[in-house]
Design a protein around this motif. Structure first.
Motif, PDB file in Angstrom:
ATOM      1  N   VAL A  40       0.925  -1.419   0.103  1.00  0.00           N
ATOM      2  CA  VAL A  40       0.057   0.157  -0.024  1.00  0.00           C
ATOM      3  C   VAL A  40       0.792   1.118   0.036  1.00  0.00           C
ATOM      4  O   VAL A  40       0.595   2.238  -0.874  1.00  0.00           O
ATOM      5  N   TYR A  52      -5.135   6.035  -1.803  1.00  0.00           N
ATOM      6  CA  TYR A  52      -5.149   4.521  -2.105  1.00  0.00           C
ATOM      7  C   TYR A  52      -5.151   3.805  -0.726  1.00  0.00           C
ATOM      8  O   TYR A  52      -5.479   2.453  -0.811  1.00  0.00           O
ATOM      9  N   THR A  56      -7.492   0.535  -1.438  1.00  0.00           N
ATOM     10  CA  THR A  56      -6.645  -0.753  -1.719  1.00  0.00           C
ATOM     11  C   THR A  56      -7.129  -1.938  -0.768  1.00  0.00           C
ATOM     12  O   THR A  56      -7.213  -1.593   0.499  1.00  0.00           O
ATOM     13  N   VAL A 160      -6.544  -4.000 -11.072  1.00  0.00           N
ATOM     14  CA  VAL A 160      -6.731  -2.160 -10.769  1.00  0.00           C
ATOM     15  C   VAL A 160      -6.909  -1.267 -11.927  1.00  0.00           C
ATOM     16  O   VAL A 160      -6.413  -0.371 -12.338  1.00  0.00           O
ATOM     17  N   THR A 184      -8.224  -1.988  -6.245  1.00  0.00           N
ATOM     18  CA  THR A 184      -8.531  -0.479  -5.681  1.00  0.00           C
ATOM     19  C   THR A 184      -9.777  -0.352  -5.874  1.00  0.00           C
ATOM     20  O   THR A 184     -10.408  -0.006  -7.325  1.00  0.00           O
TER      21      THR A 184
END
Length: 207
Positions: A40, A52, A56, A160, A184
């Protein structure tokens, strides 16, 4: 975590950046395992976007299964070449079939995107490893279909894709499968996120 730095100045910048990232998201990542936190942090560092840390999400077995695949030197498959060229220091092969003649032909004949057709080509070539999708929701959904019908072996998936058409839905679909994943949530994602996740896994293995 060198973040790709190779010179003294580069290391100093990377270290300073790492500390800034940590200070921005530490309170959001405390519940994560150290390896998950490292991934991350690298994504936030690569995008300069602390959000994020909120969006995430990883399955509990993502890191373990991904690291095992990397240790075995299995292939890594990407949806586009931009993701492929961003992955570095991997001892195995990083593959992308989007410009393959078969992918172009399948896309034309079946009326699907080349990114989705490329996943079909990979399956026909006996792909076995980690899939990294940074751009094309259609490629992600095609992989889910191929896995469902036993036509493709996927050790884990970095899902993602970026965009406002189909990206969020495709990531949600991945989360509902048995495939070890990192996503994500929502429309955000893209090449830098996919590359950061893969390189972080490779870096963790080397460490």
């Amino acid at each position: 975590m060198s973040m790709g730095a190779s010179t003294k100045q580069g290391y100093e910048i990377a270290e300073k950046s790492r500390k800034i990232v940590k200070s921005l998201i530490d309170h959001k990542t405390r519940h994560l395992a150290p390896e998950e936190r490292a991934i991350v942090e690298r994504i936030v560092h690569s995008t300069a976007d602390p959000e994020y840390a909120d969006i995430t999400k990883m399955s509990g077995n993502f890191v373990k299964e991904s690291m095992k695949s990397i240790e075995e030197g299995n292939d890594i498959l990407t949806d586009i070449n931009m993701v492929r060229v961003g992955i570095n220091r991997y001892n195995g092969e990083v593959k992308c079939y989007i410009n393959h003649d078969k992918a172009v032909e399948i896309a034309k004949n079946e009326g699907i995107t080349r990114a989705a057709a490329a996943m079909k080509v990979a399956a026909s070539e006996g792909f076995d490893g980690i899939v990294a999708i940074g751009n094309a929701p259609t490629a992600l959904l095609e992989v889910l279909k191929l896995v469902k019908y036993g036509d493709m072996n996927v050790k884990s998936m970095i899902g993602v894709p970026v965009g406002f058409v189909g990206a969020a839905e495709s990531k949600k679909a991945l989360q509902e499968t048995e495939i070890p994943y990192i996503v994500t949530e929502g429309p955000k994602g893209g090449t830098p996120v996919a590359v950061a996740a893969v390189n972080s896994l490779i870096n963790l293995k080397k460490e």
